[in-house]
Design an enzyme around this catalytic site. Structure first.
Site, PDB file in Angstrom:
ATOM      1  N   ASP A   1       0.855  -1.187   0.000  1.00 37.76           N
ATOM      2  CA  ASP A   1       0.000   0.000   0.000  1.00 37.76           C
ATOM      3  C   ASP A   1       0.890   1.235   0.000  1.00 37.76           C
ATOM      4  OD1 ASP A   1      -2.749  -1.052   0.252  1.00 37.76           O
ATOM      5  OD2 ASP A   1      -1.917  -1.980   2.052  1.00 37.76           O
TER       6      ASP A   1
ATOM      7  N   ASP B   1     -10.076  -5.899  -0.595  1.00 35.05           N
ATOM      8  CA  ASP B   1      -9.023  -5.285   0.212  1.00 35.05           C
ATOM      9  C   ASP B   1      -9.612  -4.470   1.368  1.00 35.05           C
ATOM     10  OD1 ASP B   1      -6.617  -4.248   1.086  1.00 35.05           O
ATOM     11  OD2 ASP B   1      -6.424  -2.793  -0.544  1.00 35.05           O
TER      12      ASP B   1
END
Ligand code: DX5
Ligand code: ZN
Length: 226
Positions: free
Chosen positions: A36, A176
């Site tokens: 991320d 996610d």
């Protein structure tokens, strides 16, 4: 139907011993690592960028899946691909020329994807579904690991899965945010093909042996996957 893939989210690992945590989840059988990348502009948090991807690259041959939450996705996509990312997702609301950005990711040798924030309507990505290899369906607001799963995303996931089926293309749906052993089977049923898990792998009690606990949780998630 190809086997579902499980990605461990690197941002939830222990920043004082990344390598140890990464080795533990790789040995326990994850299918790849999810990075991320956050710049403090697109989301209210800063994580890491190409240098961390490059530092972890020698630890495993597994796919590196980058999720760019940045204001300049074109620039950062190039950097993370050069550092070893194999799959790169960008957010449409970051602006710019989305089809061109996706084409450029493919040209650089990575699989392009779009990421859908829970607050962003499906229409924002529907028109580029033919240009992507997968879509990240976010089930928490982007920016932080360890948040609660947003239940309204379940309906959205079904609608996206239907849109993908209509196209007859093999576009994988990577769920996610807030994924855990107790919801992964239901999410697969609703149309998710792949999963990211951060907190449910890496956050543990102070009395636990950290890498061992992470490895155990990978196995539990795997068992819970259909
Ligand atoms: C949030 C990130 C997620 C996050 C998932 O902005 O996109 O990938 O790391 O973490 P968990 O699984 O803890 O929700
Ligand atoms: Zn992510």
């Amino acid at each position: 139907m190809p086997k579902g893939r499980l990605f461990a989210s690197v941002m939830a690992a222990d920043y004082t011993c990344f390598a140890e945590d990464i080795r533990a989840v790789v040995e326990a059988g994850v299918d790849g690592l999810h990075f991320d990348v956050m710049d403090g502009v697109f989301v209210p948090n800063i994580t890491f960028g190409r240098d961390l991807v490059a530092a972890i690259r020698p630890l495993t041959d597994l796919p590196f899946n980058a999720h760019l939450m940045v204001a300049k996705p074109d620039l950062i996509a190039e950097q993370v691909i050069e550092a070893g990312a194999n799959e790169v997702a960008i957010h449409p609301e970051a602006g710019g020329d989305l089809p061109r950005s996706l084409a450029r990711i493919r040209e650089l040798g990575a699989q392009p994807a779009v990421a859908l924030d829970p607050r962003v309507p499906l229409e924002m990505i529907e028109w580029v579904l033919n240009d992507v290899d997968y879509a990240v369906v976010m089930s928490v607001n982007p920016g932080f690991s360890g948040q609660r799963f947003i239940p309204a995303v379940k309906r959205k996931l079904q609608v996206i899965a239907e849109a993908v089926r209509e196209r007859g293309r093999d576009i994988r749906l990577l769920l996610d945010g807030g994924v855990a052993a107790d919801n992964i089977a239901e999410l697969a049923e609703l149309g998710a093909t792949d999963f990211v898990a951060g907190g449910s792998i890496f956050y543990n009690r102070p009395d636990e042996d950290r890498p061992k606990a992470a490895a155990d949780r990978v196995r539990q998630l795997r068992e819970a996957m259909p």
